[in-house]
Design an enzyme around this catalytic site. Structure first.
Site, PDB file in Angstrom:
ATOM      1  N   PHE A 194       0.212  -0.749   0.440  1.00  0.00           N
ATOM      2  CA  PHE A 194      -0.088   0.445   0.063  1.00  0.00           C
ATOM      3  C   PHE A 194       0.613   1.423   0.070  1.00  0.00           C
ATOM      4  O   PHE A 194       0.301   2.737  -0.383  1.00  0.00           O
ATOM      5  CB  PHE A 194      -0.842   0.029   1.520  1.00  0.00           C
ATOM      6  CG  PHE A 194      -0.146  -0.035   2.324  1.00  0.00           C
ATOM      7  CD1 PHE A 194      -0.208   1.596   3.071  1.00  0.00           C
ATOM      8  CD2 PHE A 194       0.597  -0.876   3.197  1.00  0.00           C
ATOM      9  CE1 PHE A 194       0.788   2.000   4.253  1.00  0.00           C
ATOM     10  CE2 PHE A 194       0.740  -0.429   4.819  1.00  0.00           C
ATOM     11  CZ  PHE A 194       1.313   0.845   4.766  1.00  0.00           C
ATOM     12  N   LYS A 210      -1.248  -7.822  -8.069  1.00  0.00           N
ATOM     13  CA  LYS A 210      -2.575  -8.219  -7.028  1.00  0.00           C
ATOM     14  C   LYS A 210      -1.531  -6.710  -6.199  1.00  0.00           C
ATOM     15  O   LYS A 210      -0.697  -7.142  -5.851  1.00  0.00           O
ATOM     16  CB  LYS A 210      -2.037  -9.191  -6.185  1.00  0.00           C
ATOM     17  CG  LYS A 210      -2.847  -9.542  -6.008  1.00  0.00           C
ATOM     18  CD  LYS A 210      -2.400  -8.604  -3.734  1.00  0.00           C
ATOM     19  CE  LYS A 210      -3.937  -9.282  -3.649  1.00  0.00           C
ATOM     20  NZ  LYS A 210      -4.013  -7.557  -2.231  1.00  0.00           N
ATOM     21  N   GLU A 238      -5.137  -4.317  -1.153  1.00  0.00           N
ATOM     22  CA  GLU A 238      -6.955  -3.925  -1.505  1.00  0.00           C
ATOM     23  C   GLU A 238      -6.942  -2.537  -0.778  1.00  0.00           C
ATOM     24  O   GLU A 238      -7.920  -1.693  -0.932  1.00  0.00           O
ATOM     25  CB  GLU A 238      -7.587  -5.074  -0.793  1.00  0.00           C
ATOM     26  CG  GLU A 238      -7.204  -5.333   1.094  1.00  0.00           C
ATOM     27  CD  GLU A 238      -5.715  -6.505   1.172  1.00  0.00           C
ATOM     28  OE1 GLU A 238      -5.426  -6.907   2.521  1.00  0.00           O
ATOM     29  OE2 GLU A 238      -5.093  -6.059   0.241  1.00  0.00           O
ATOM     30  N   CYS A 247      10.350   1.830   3.274  1.00  0.00           N
ATOM     31  CA  CYS A 247      10.669   0.592   3.563  1.00  0.00           C
ATOM     32  C   CYS A 247      12.854   1.138   4.229  1.00  0.00           C
ATOM     33  O   CYS A 247      13.663   0.451   4.578  1.00  0.00           O
ATOM     34  CB  CYS A 247      11.225  -0.982   3.261  1.00  0.00           C
ATOM     35  SG  CYS A 247      11.220  -0.999   1.445  1.00  0.00           S
TER      36      CYS A 247
END
Length: 485
Positions: free
Chosen positions: A150, A174, A177, A282
């Site tokens: 995200f 993918k 969400e 990160c």
């Protein structure tokens, strides 16, 4: 809802998922209900893989110099729609508009690198014996998958899409969400740029879809970016199904600050590193180790942190659960004896009371065993630990299980080299708060920050997205027979 329901993108078309189950898409900026995203099923993934497998023969046999023409056009479209993409990215992720602009600019740089791939995958030819020639060439892997997080709705997908596809693969993407909107717009732009149907397919969902991708027999390779806990599971599951896998996990990046560091520059870099993108990256500075007397630099860090205001030059964290977790870690450290010098808890933004904000937070006298020092906080928080010597500081850095980044702030070149040589991290810096390599250099850490071989961007990504074919050719019978033939 502000936007129409999100749909999967399969064979060049947006299509409804087989399941009616949906998840809400909420803006962390102010709690606005943006859309809903489908929780796709195995049949949706099967459809995407079928489309990709159908497109693969034609796409992989297209000369690479023709394939990259799509990305020249795509780069122009990213530039044309930069403002639109930045606003969408900010809206669904919560980062500031300026940070979102920088994210799209990085997408442009990543795409620019992909257009250079014809010059990097030329292979080699050598006459290895009289009349005998050996040749190597890079061949696409096949149908590949990219599972993205995200925190960078545009950049991380563009870590993989341009290189993997330009090298001849067809992809299943993918998205997270939590931020599905930007990826849909990327798919539209790639189609407008001339990408054939089926080469890129998007299947939305939750962890069930991640597992389905790892298990699918039609997918040859999986890349993943996310938390270390999930990265380990993805790597184990994908490789257990005999796929190649590169899974990037979390980080706890350490900045070593020496007394001779330039105070103003160091403070600016430390604070920018820990607070940029609300600390949700990160490569963020999670921990700082002050070596010797660096109180004067810590004072400057606090001054810089107080210049940051949530809702103005600091974005939101992804949701309320994340906000609560970050604030809990701060409170636990305080209860354990750490001193909160700048406190970002209970941040409120006028007119955006339903947003998820944590203010910049500086915590001093943290010990290496505290949760705020061991966990990836993923918020605008810097934990300061103290060390008497460089070797003591390096022992703290080396003991942390992650290995994305480490930086040192000093004016002593010999000491900087000493620390870089001994830091247990894949990406290091000197007087740089976020030592991210620029293209063509590749992104990738060590230890529990990466599982698999190679890197996800730059030149090193070529080895992940291709197979090497070796050919040995002999035409002239008069050359005779020897051990080579």
């Amino acid at each position: 809802m502000k936007y129409a329901p999100v749909q999967n993108f399969i064979n060049g078309q947006f299509v409804a998922a087989a399941s009616s189950r949906q998840l809400p898409v909420i803006s962390p900026l102010d709690g606005t209900h943006l859309s809903v995203v489908p929780v796709s099923t195995q049949s949706d993934l099967d459809d995407a893989v079928t489309a990709a497998k159908k497109a693969f023969p034609g796409w992989s046999k297209t000369p690479i110099k023709e394939r990259v023409q799509v990305f020249f056009k795509y780069k122009s479209l990213l530039e044309k729609h930069l403002d639109e993409l930045a606003r969408l990215c900010s809206e669904e992720n919560g980062k500031t508009y300026g940070e979102s602009v920088a994210e799209i600019e990085k997408c442009i740089e990543l795409t620019e690198f992909a257009t250079s791939l014809p010059q990097l995958v030329t292979g080699e030819v050598l006459e290895v014996s009289r009349g005998v020639e050996c040749r190597t060439e890079y061949v696409a892997v096949g149908v590949v998958a990219s599972i993205v997080p995200f925190n960078f709705p545009a950049m991380v997908p563009n870590w993989t899409i341009p290189n993997a596809i330009a090298l001849g693969n067809c992809m299943i993407l993918k998205p997270s969400e939590k931020v599905p909107l930007t990826c849909g717009r990327i798919a539209q732009l790639l189609k407008e740029a001339g990408l054939p149907d089926g080469v890129l397919n998007i299947v939305h969902g939750d962890e069930t879809m991640v597992n389905a991708i790892c298990d699918h027999a039609g997918i040859e390779a999986v890349s993943f970016v996310g938390s270390t806990k999930v990265a380990k599971l993805v790597y184990q599951r994908a490789t257990g199904n005999l796929k190649r896998c590169l899974a990037l996990g979390g980080a706890k990046n350490h900045l070593l600050v020496l007394p001779d560091a330039v105070a103003g520059m160091t403070a600016q870099n430390v604070v920018a590193s820990m607070s940029g993108c609300a600390g949700q990256r990160c490569m963020a500075a999670g921990a700082m180790i002050g070596v010797g007397n660096v109180d004067h630099i810590i004072d400057r860090i606090c001054d810089e942190a107080r210049k940051i205001t949530p809702g103005e030059n600091l974005g939101a964290v992804i949701n309320k659960a994340s906000q609560e977790r970050i604030e809990r870690l701060i409170s636990e450290a305080e209860a354990q004896g750490a001193k909160v010098l700048v406190d970002g808890r209970n941040a409120k933004v006028a007119g955006k009371e339903n947003g998820s904000y944590v203010g910049p937070t500086v915590i001093d006298f943290v010990t290496p065993n505290m949760g705020v020092a061991t966990e990836e906080v993923f918020g605008p928080v810097i934990s300061i630990m103290r060390a008497n010597t460089v070797d003591e500081a390096l022992a703290i850095e080396n003991a942390n299980p992650y290995g994305n980044a480490a930086s040192v702030f000093t004016q002593n070149g010999g000491m900087a080299r000493y620390i870089i040589d001994r830091a247990s991290a894949g990406m290091t810096g000197v007087n740089v708060g976020v030592p991210v390599p620029r293209e063509p250099f590749s992104f990738g850490g060590w230890n529990d920050s990466k599982f698999g071989v190679g890197d996800i961007t730059g030149k090193s990504s070529i080895q992940f997205w291709t197979k090497l074919k070796k050919s040995t050719v002999k035409w002239n019978a008069e050359a005779g027979v020897n051990w080579m033939s």
